[in-house]
Design a protein around this motif. Structure first.
Motif, mmCIF file in Angstrom:
data_model
loop_
_atom_site.group_PDB
_atom_site.id
_atom_site.type_symbol
_atom_site.label_atom_id
_atom_site.label_comp_id
_atom_site.label_asym_id
_atom_site.label_seq_id
_atom_site.Cartn_x
_atom_site.Cartn_y
_atom_site.Cartn_z
ATOM 1 N N LYS A 225 42.146 45.851 46.358
ATOM 2 C CA LYS A 225 42.702 45.358 47.622
ATOM 3 C C LYS A 225 43.030 46.478 48.600
ATOM 4 O O LYS A 225 43.056 46.273 49.807
ATOM 5 N N ARG A 226 43.258 47.690 48.055
ATOM 6 C CA ARG A 226 43.571 48.805 48.957
ATOM 7 C C ARG A 226 42.403 49.154 49.878
ATOM 8 O O ARG A 226 42.584 49.664 50.979
ATOM 9 N N LEU A 227 41.182 48.859 49.422
ATOM 10 C CA LEU A 227 40.013 49.137 50.261
ATOM 11 C C LEU A 227 40.061 48.357 51.577
ATOM 12 O O LEU A 227 39.578 48.815 52.611
ATOM 13 N N PHE A 228 40.635 47.149 51.493
ATOM 14 C CA PHE A 228 40.640 46.289 52.673
ATOM 15 C C PHE A 228 41.675 46.719 53.699
ATOM 16 O O PHE A 228 41.653 46.282 54.835
ATOM 17 N N ALA A 270 44.304 41.592 37.880
ATOM 18 C CA ALA A 270 43.855 40.546 38.797
ATOM 19 C C ALA A 270 44.585 40.618 40.136
ATOM 20 O O ALA A 270 44.002 40.374 41.193
ATOM 21 N N GLY A 271 45.830 40.980 40.123
ATOM 22 C CA GLY A 271 46.616 41.008 41.348
ATOM 23 C C GLY A 271 46.138 42.060 42.342
ATOM 24 O O GLY A 271 46.392 41.955 43.537
#
Lengths: 440, 440
Positions: A225-228, A270-271
């Motif tokens: 999610k950090r990529l986004f 998953a989170g």
């Protein structure tokens, strides 16, 4: 531009041939028309978008030290025989015989041709590195072309090629393009995720695809999610400095396409994992001496050593991007163009053409906006207001300015930002100023 | 751009393959390289010229009310069968079969394709006139391609097409293009003479070729000397007004190519006749309903009458123009680029790269010029001054600024105008100002 004179054949109905939203909207907003299977003509509105995309690419490539050339569409088969690819390439290659029965082909890519050019004119090891690119039409004879310009046969592509003395240099050239690509997509309003790609015959890990996020995208991706949350423009990167840390920052985070992702072995909880869909709009890879070796592209070093050059290849699908941007940015009413690639900045709607006050107010705004260098499309047609608003939403210009009889007499207009849709009634000059401030 | 990093492979020797001066100079100045017979790659310097020419054309076409589209290079043979041209066109047409064995062709021109587009999307007689153009690669399989890009096989062309309700409208569209063409060539620093051309299958006198004057031109022309003194930019013409008098002024004066000129019947006294040589760089003609009729391109009038549209075709050889401009503007030392199409505005020569004063003075000028929006090529190579001056003359940028050790310490530079060759030693700031004044 006055819409009454502009060739903008919008369609109310959705053409049966179109199965994805970008194809539907490109046809409906009068951007493209089908010429034959997988081959399209770009009408005035579409042509403007294509040029805007080209401009962003030219500017970012220039900033990254790449130089624009232009290679022809047709190539000699013999050149591809030298590299060994002529017989390997499948039926996607369009093979042609000219009037003298010489074997030619419509270039699907240009590694051989650029390697020949560099080979013939490289003078010294001091001339390296070189990074040359062009934006030119390509042809790949897809067996089942579909989805409009998303998977066409004749398509516009930016393909660039770097030449270096050794692997270290090639890796530097690769890193520059890696960062330049992130910036290029960001400028077009796109979120692009670099994904490790099949490395092909060379091996190594210098091969990335750039996937832009779109709910309607062709492939599923699974990524940290950090990529986004990362913004390539926030890096403040010096392209002449060491880019390895920047590239590491992007590539060390987990990202995989559906066929490579295995929930059982995924290292992320998953989170921390985002599941999204995307469209491939670019591919960069290092190919070593694959073309330089057979084509003899080499320089002599001061100590007399002959050094075969190391190459990399950097592609962006230009015509495909027009569709990809729409996939990433649209709503039920139509396209929502990001500012940098919008065909016009402002859609100026005269709600009652023929009404003297409306005409005067609209013409006044039209002149002022153009005078300030803003690109305006003025809807001066004799149509109902509903038709005009629907067409404006469909073609998706970033700003809409509506002038009606009441407002014309009061000196007010309605300003709407297409993205988001918020509307404000305000004085004409204030609306003008707001547009100028935002486009500056 | 710093020349030390620029891909500009100039040649001292004249390549054996080149038989005309533009071909020699385009090869020698590193603008183009041959890919195969009649097919060329454009290197960075050549690409910049091509873009400049395109820009002038886009601007003049837009000013004349024409709208840019982009049609594909490959077309369906069936479309050409509809117009009856598929079987008539000779072996210059490159015929291609795709993987499904569909007959296709590499477009040598686009009358059929644009007529199809207009036919499918014209909504009303109110939408007329329409004038649509594109700048796209074409292919004509010349049996003996030669003279570089002057007579290549794959060539870049601007082709435009007008659609009108009747002959009177078509004539108006024709006149607008006639004037726009004169302006376009004049902006490129060319003297272009419109010459009555073969009218082809339609008959009538609405067919003109535009010949630019060059001593090395391919064809001899004989024309009224007053034509050579006329300046299309001096006309102060309103393109929306009546252009018939302007066109008359140009076409009423005698002008004929060699094959049509007969001294015995020439109406002009010898003293009023100029004999010159020229190169065809454009052709405009009215073709009536030749394509609209078979392709069914028509609108319905208010009284129910079905009106087949009248068409005109307007071509400019874009890649050929790069060569034609050189034929018209060069000297023994190299190209002399007119300002509007020069690849860079200024060539800044650091006469002693590595000398701290020279480097500082050159970098300072380089930064100031770029900051003012001037395009500069800085020769920062470690080469002898003679080599640098020779290369600058060869590539022919409009201005040369030379910084030597003595001048660097005194704050002076040598400014040279490439056309004419006059040189002035003056303060660096004064030189800068002179360039800015002239490029404004």
């Amino acid at each position: 531009m006055r819409l009454s004179r502009y060739f903008l054949p919008t369609l109310r109905e959705t053409p049966a041939e179109a199965r994805i939203v970008s194809h539907r909207l490109m046809l409906r907003s009068g951007m493209i028309r089908r010429a034959s299977a997988g081959i399209y003509s770009w009408l005035p509105l579409g042509f403007r978008v294509l040029k805007k995309i080209e401009t962003v690419i030219h500017e970012e490539m220039t900033a990254a030290g790449a130089q624009a050339v232009l290679m022809p569409t047709l190539q000699l088969a013999d050149l591809w025989r030298e590299s060994g690819r002529y017989d390997v390439y499948g039926p996607e290659m369009l093979r042609i015989a000219d009037r003298h029965d010489r074997d030619m082909l419509y270039g699907p890519t240009n590694e051989e041709q650029i390697t020949q050019i560099v080979r013939d004119d490289i003078r010294s090891f001091r001339d390296l590195p070189r990074n040359l690119y062009h934006i030119q039409w390509k042809f790949r004879d897809e067996i089942r072309p579909r989805f409009g310009v998303m998977r066409g046969r004749e398509f516009l592509m930016k393909d660039g090629y770097s030449f270096d003395l050794d692997f270290e240099g090639a890796k530097r050239s690769y890193n520059i393009m890696f960062v330049a690509y992130l910036r290029t997509y960001a400028r077009m309003g796109l979120k692009a995720i670099p994904m490790r790609a099949e490395s092909g015959p060379i091996g190594g890990d210098l091969s990335h695809e750039f996937i832009v996020l779109a709910d309607t995208g062709e492939s599923a991706i699974h990524a940290d999610k950090r990529l986004f949350a990362m913004d390539p423009r926030a890096d403040g990167v010096d392209l002449e400095g060491d880019l390895e840390p920047v590239v590491k920052r992007w590539t060390s985070l987990y990202a995989a396409t559906d066929d490579k992702h295995d929930p059982a072995t995924c290292p992320l909880p998953a989170g921390d994992l985002v599941e999204a869909r995307g469209i491939e709009v670019g591919h960069i890879f290092y190919f070593g001496t694959k073309y330089s070796e057979p084509l003899g592209c080499a320089v002599t070093m001061p100590d007399g050593e002959r050094r075969v050059l190391h190459g990399g290849s950097y592609g962006i699908g230009v015509s495909r991007l027009a569709a990809a941007i729409i996939e990433a940015s649209h709503d039920d009413a139509g396209v929502v163009w990001p500012d940098a690639v919008a065909p016009f900045d402002v859609g100026l709607v005269n709600l009652k053409s023929g009404d003297a006050d409306c005409d005067a107010a609209a013409d006044d705004l039209y002149g002022k906006l153009r005078g300030a260098g803003v690109e305006v499309l003025l809807d001066d047609r004799e149509e109902r207001a509903g038709v005009k608003f629907a067409d404006m939403d469909l073609i998706g210009l970033p700003w809409q300015l509506a002038v009606g009889p009441r407002g014309a007499r009061a000196g007010t207009v309605e300003l709407k930002r297409r993205a988001g849709g918020e509307k404000h009634e305000l004085a004409a000059d204030a609306a003008l100023q707001r547009i100028l401030d935002k486009s500056a």
